[in-house]
Design a protein around this motif. Structure first.
Motif, mmCIF file in Angstrom:
data_model
loop_
_atom_site.group_PDB
_atom_site.id
_atom_site.type_symbol
_atom_site.label_atom_id
_atom_site.label_comp_id
_atom_site.label_asym_id
_atom_site.label_seq_id
_atom_site.Cartn_x
_atom_site.Cartn_y
_atom_site.Cartn_z
ATOM 1 N N ALA A 155 13.484 2.881 3.966
ATOM 2 C CA ALA A 155 12.981 3.459 2.719
ATOM 3 C C ALA A 155 13.166 2.455 1.585
ATOM 4 C CB ALA A 155 13.723 4.742 2.405
ATOM 5 N N VAL A 156 12.091 2.238 0.802
ATOM 6 C CA VAL A 156 12.128 1.255 -0.286
ATOM 7 C C VAL A 156 11.513 1.865 -1.542
ATOM 8 C CG1 VAL A 156 12.066 -0.766 1.228
ATOM 9 C CG2 VAL A 156 9.919 0.270 0.441
ATOM 10 N N GLU A 157 11.816 1.251 -2.678
ATOM 11 C CA GLU A 157 11.282 1.729 -3.950
ATOM 12 C C GLU A 157 9.810 1.382 -4.094
ATOM 13 O OE1 GLU A 157 11.924 0.890 -8.727
ATOM 14 O OE2 GLU A 157 13.591 0.509 -7.334
ATOM 15 N N GLN A 158 9.406 0.230 -3.538
ATOM 16 C CA GLN A 158 8.023 -0.221 -3.709
ATOM 17 C C GLN A 158 7.636 -1.159 -2.572
ATOM 18 O OE1 GLN A 158 8.583 -2.188 -7.451
ATOM 19 N NE2 GLN A 158 9.159 -4.120 -6.525
ATOM 20 N N LEU A 159 6.344 -1.253 -2.346
ATOM 21 C CA LEU A 159 5.753 -2.287 -1.501
ATOM 22 C C LEU A 159 4.798 -3.083 -2.381
ATOM 23 C CD1 LEU A 159 4.824 -0.331 1.768
ATOM 24 C CD2 LEU A 159 6.705 -1.951 1.478
ATOM 25 N N TYR A 160 4.758 -4.402 -2.217
ATOM 26 C CA TYR A 160 3.810 -5.155 -3.035
ATOM 27 C C TYR A 160 3.349 -6.418 -2.315
ATOM 28 C CZ TYR A 160 7.531 -8.460 -4.351
ATOM 29 O OH TYR A 160 8.527 -9.405 -4.332
ATOM 30 N N VAL A 161 2.139 -6.830 -2.658
ATOM 31 C CA VAL A 161 1.555 -8.080 -2.176
ATOM 32 C C VAL A 161 0.950 -8.774 -3.378
ATOM 33 C CG1 VAL A 161 -0.159 -9.164 -0.676
ATOM 34 C CG2 VAL A 161 1.030 -7.090 0.091
ATOM 35 N N GLU A 162 1.220 -10.059 -3.516
ATOM 36 C CA GLU A 162 0.660 -10.841 -4.620
ATOM 37 C C GLU A 162 -0.328 -11.856 -4.058
ATOM 38 O OE1 GLU A 162 4.184 -12.310 -6.530
ATOM 39 O OE2 GLU A 162 4.389 -10.493 -7.766
ATOM 40 N N VAL A 163 -1.445 -12.021 -4.755
ATOM 41 C CA VAL A 163 -2.515 -12.851 -4.217
ATOM 42 C C VAL A 163 -3.247 -13.557 -5.350
ATOM 43 C CG1 VAL A 163 -4.117 -10.889 -4.229
ATOM 44 C CG2 VAL A 163 -4.556 -12.833 -2.729
ATOM 45 N N SER A 164 -3.594 -14.831 -5.115
ATOM 46 C CA SER A 164 -4.439 -15.594 -6.034
ATOM 47 C C SER A 164 -5.871 -15.552 -5.518
ATOM 48 C CB SER A 164 -3.969 -17.056 -6.124
ATOM 49 O OG SER A 164 -2.671 -17.127 -6.652
ATOM 50 N N LEU A 165 -6.821 -15.340 -6.410
ATOM 51 C CA LEU A 165 -8.208 -15.154 -5.999
ATOM 52 C C LEU A 165 -9.148 -16.012 -6.825
ATOM 53 C CD1 LEU A 165 -8.059 -11.262 -5.795
ATOM 54 C CD2 LEU A 165 -8.164 -12.820 -3.843
ATOM 55 N N ARG B 286 -1.055 -8.665 -8.579
ATOM 56 C CA ARG B 286 -0.018 -7.935 -7.848
ATOM 57 C C ARG B 286 -0.539 -6.547 -7.481
ATOM 58 N NH1 ARG B 286 5.898 -7.974 -7.963
ATOM 59 N NH2 ARG B 286 6.756 -5.890 -7.564
ATOM 60 N N PHE B 287 -0.600 -6.270 -6.167
ATOM 61 C CA PHE B 287 -0.918 -4.941 -5.651
ATOM 62 C C PHE B 287 0.404 -4.279 -5.290
ATOM 63 C CE2 PHE B 287 -4.895 -7.052 -5.314
ATOM 64 C CZ PHE B 287 -5.902 -6.109 -5.158
ATOM 65 N N GLU B 288 0.636 -3.092 -5.820
ATOM 66 C CA GLU B 288 1.939 -2.455 -5.634
ATOM 67 C C GLU B 288 1.764 -0.975 -5.299
ATOM 68 O OE1 GLU B 288 5.688 -1.404 -8.543
ATOM 69 O OE2 GLU B 288 4.680 -3.328 -8.796
ATOM 70 N N LEU B 289 2.514 -0.512 -4.326
ATOM 71 C CA LEU B 289 2.511 0.896 -3.946
ATOM 72 C C LEU B 289 3.846 1.508 -4.311
ATOM 73 C CD1 LEU B 289 1.002 3.243 -2.444
ATOM 74 C CD2 LEU B 289 2.254 2.530 -0.393
ATOM 75 N N ARG B 290 3.801 2.646 -5.016
ATOM 76 C CA ARG B 290 5.013 3.367 -5.410
ATOM 77 C C ARG B 290 4.848 4.847 -5.139
ATOM 78 N NH1 ARG B 290 8.842 1.405 -8.963
ATOM 79 N NH2 ARG B 290 8.590 -0.779 -9.615
ATOM 80 N N ASN B 291 5.947 5.532 -4.919
ATOM 81 C CA ASN B 291 5.932 6.980 -4.873
ATOM 82 C C ASN B 291 5.702 7.492 -6.294
ATOM 83 O OD1 ASN B 291 6.724 9.814 -4.653
ATOM 84 N ND2 ASN B 291 7.574 9.240 -2.658
#
Length: 389
Positions: free
Chosen positions: A355-365, A317-322
C-alpha cells in the motif's frame, strides 16, 4: 434505484415487448454524427438501449451498464451498429433493426471478431419507432455465431437463421441461473497491431464524411485495429463530424478542458495563468494540474497530470492518488504509460508492491506527441484515450 421497465406481450406469448421511454431520443445530439445514415443508426440504437437496459437492470442485475461508457456511445454509433452492456461479468450485445422479417439475425463483424468487443449473448431487437416499443425476438451466443453463423463479406456481418436462435427470452434467465459455467464464447485470433503512421493515415482518409460507411472502406484487419484502440476510434469519429483536437493537454491548460474531455471526467485544479491568453509552458505559473476522477474496485481515485521542470526542459508527471484524504493505494495497483500505438518505453510504469500514498510516472515528450495511460485494476468505464502534448 431499480429500473422498472414496461413489459407487455402480444402476438406470440414468447415475445419480449418493451416500451421505449418517451424521453429516450431527446438525449441524442444530432451534431455528433456526420451523415443522416449514422444519425439514424444512432437513433435506433438509442431507442433500443433506452428500452432494453432497464429490463436488464430489473431482471438480471441493477449494476448492468453500458460498455465502455455512455460517454463513448456517439463514437461507436457513428461507425458501427450495436451496443454492449455488461451485466456483472457477462456481456450482452444489443443489435437493433427496423426489419420486421425475423428469418435471420445479422450481427456486425466487429462485435464478433474483435477480442475486446465480443460478447457472451447477442440480442436481436426489432425497433418499432412508430409504435413506441421494441421486440426482443431472440438471442444467441458468440459461440453460435462463430460455429453456426454465415459470414457475409458484402456487409461484414455474421448471420444466423431465425430458426437457430432462441426465441423464448425467458430461457435466457433460466440458462444463466442453471448453467452459470455455460461456454458462450469461442476463441478469437487477435488482430496485428497497427503502426502509428499507418493508423494516422487511415484516420485522415476515413475522416472524410463523404465516405458514408467507413467500416467497409478498408480491409477488416486495418479497420479492426482502429476500432479496438479507443483513442483512434474517438479521433476518427470526432474528425468525421468536424471537431478540432479534443485532447490537447496544452490547450486544456491554456484555455480550458474541451467539452468532450469534460464528459470523460477531466477537469482543471488550481489553474493560474501569468497573463490572459498565455500560450506556452513558459507562460504558466507552477501548480497547474489536470485531474480525472476514476472509480476502481468501488473506490474513488484521482489521476493527475502536472507540468514539471524548467521551461527549457519541461516534463510531465502522471500521478494516481486515492481521492479520500489519508487513504492509500492498495498493493498490486499499476500506473502505466504507453506510446500512442501502445508500445512501452523505459521507466513507463509504477507498481505498488505494498500500500502506497501515490503512484507516479514522469515523462519527457516532444511537441505533438501522444500518450495513452493505463491503470490496473481497470477503472470503471475505461476506454483508451490519446492525450496530445
Amino acid at each position: 434505484m431499480t429500473a422498472n421497465p414496461t413489459v407487455f406481450t402480444f402476438a406470440d406469448s414468447t415475445d419480449l415487448i418493451l416500451e421505449i421511454p418517451s424521453a429516450t431520443s431527446a438525449n441524442l445530439d444530432s451534431q455528433l454524427f456526420s451523415h443522416p445514415y449514422s444519425r439514424y443508426q444512432a437513433y435506433l440504437n438509442e431507442l433500443c438501449l433506452g428500452a432494453v437496459l432497464p429490463w436488464l437492470q430489473e431482471d438480471f442485475s441493477t449494476q448492468s451498464k453500458v460498455w465502455p461508457s455512455t460517454a463513448t456511445l456517439a463514437s461507436l454509433w457513428e461507425l458501427v451498429n450495436g451496443t454492449a452492456v455488461t451485466v456483472d461479468a457477462t456481456r450482452f450485445i444489443l443489435v437493433p433493426s427496423e426489419n420486421i422479417d425475423n428469418s435471420e439475425f445479422r450481427v456486425p463483424q466487429e462485435w464478433v471478431d474483435l477480442p475486446t468487443w465480443a460478447g457472451d449473448y447477442y440480442l436481436a431487437v426489432q425497433v418499432e419507432t412508430d409504435g413506441g416499443y421494441v421486440k426482443v425476438w431472440g438471442y444467441c451466443t458468440h459461440a453460435q455465431l462463430k460455429t453456426q453463423g454465415k459470414y457475409d463479406p458484402s456487409d461484414r456481418s455474421y448471420s444466423l437463421d431465425g430458426s437457430d436462435i432462441i426465441s423464448d427470452m425467458s430461457v435466457l434467465a433460466v440458462a444463466r441461473d442453471l448453467c452459470p459455467d455455460e461456454v458462450t464464447r469461442t476463441a478469437i485470433t487477435p488482430l496485428p497491431t497497427l503502426p502509428q503512421e499507418q493508423a494516422q493515415n487511415l484516420i485522415t482518409r476515413l475522416s472524410n464524411p463523404e465516405i458514408i460507411n467507413p467500416r467497409l472502406a478498408i480491409p477488416f484487419q486495418l479497420w479492426g485495429g482502429l476500432m479496438e484502440h479507443g483513442g483512434w476510434r474517438q479521433s476518427l469519429s470526432e474528425r468525421r463530424v468536424g471537431l478540432p483536437e479534443q485532447r490537447s493537454v496544452l490547450q486544456w491548460l491554456q484555455s480550458g478542458v474541451s467539452q468532450v474531455a469534460e464528459t470523460m471526467g477531466w477537469g482543471r485544479l488550481n489553474l493560474q495563468l501569468s497573463a490572459a491568453g498565455a500560450r506556452s509552458i513558459e507562460d504558466r505559473q507552477p501548480g497547474v494540474t489536470l485531474s480525472r476522477r476514476l472509480t476502481i474496485a468501488g473506490q474513488l481515485y484521482e489521476l493527475l497530470i502536472t507540468p514539471q521542470g524548467e521551461p527549457e526542459t519541461p516534463y510531465w508527471r502522471f500521478e494516481l492518488r486515492n481521492a479520500n484524504v489519508g487513504a492509500a493505494i492498495p498493493g498490486g495497483f499499476k500506473l502505466r504509460l504507453l506510446t500512442e500505438d501502445l508500445q512501452p518505453f523505459p521507466n513507463n510504469e509504477d507498481i505498488a508492491t505494498n500500500a502506497v500514498e501515490q503512484l507516479y510516472v514522469e515523462v519527457s515528450l516532444e511537441a505533438g506527441e501522444g500518450i495513452v495511460w493505463e491503470i490496473e485494476p481497470l477503472p470503471e468505464n475505461y476506454d483508451r484515450e490519446i492525450l496530445k502534448f
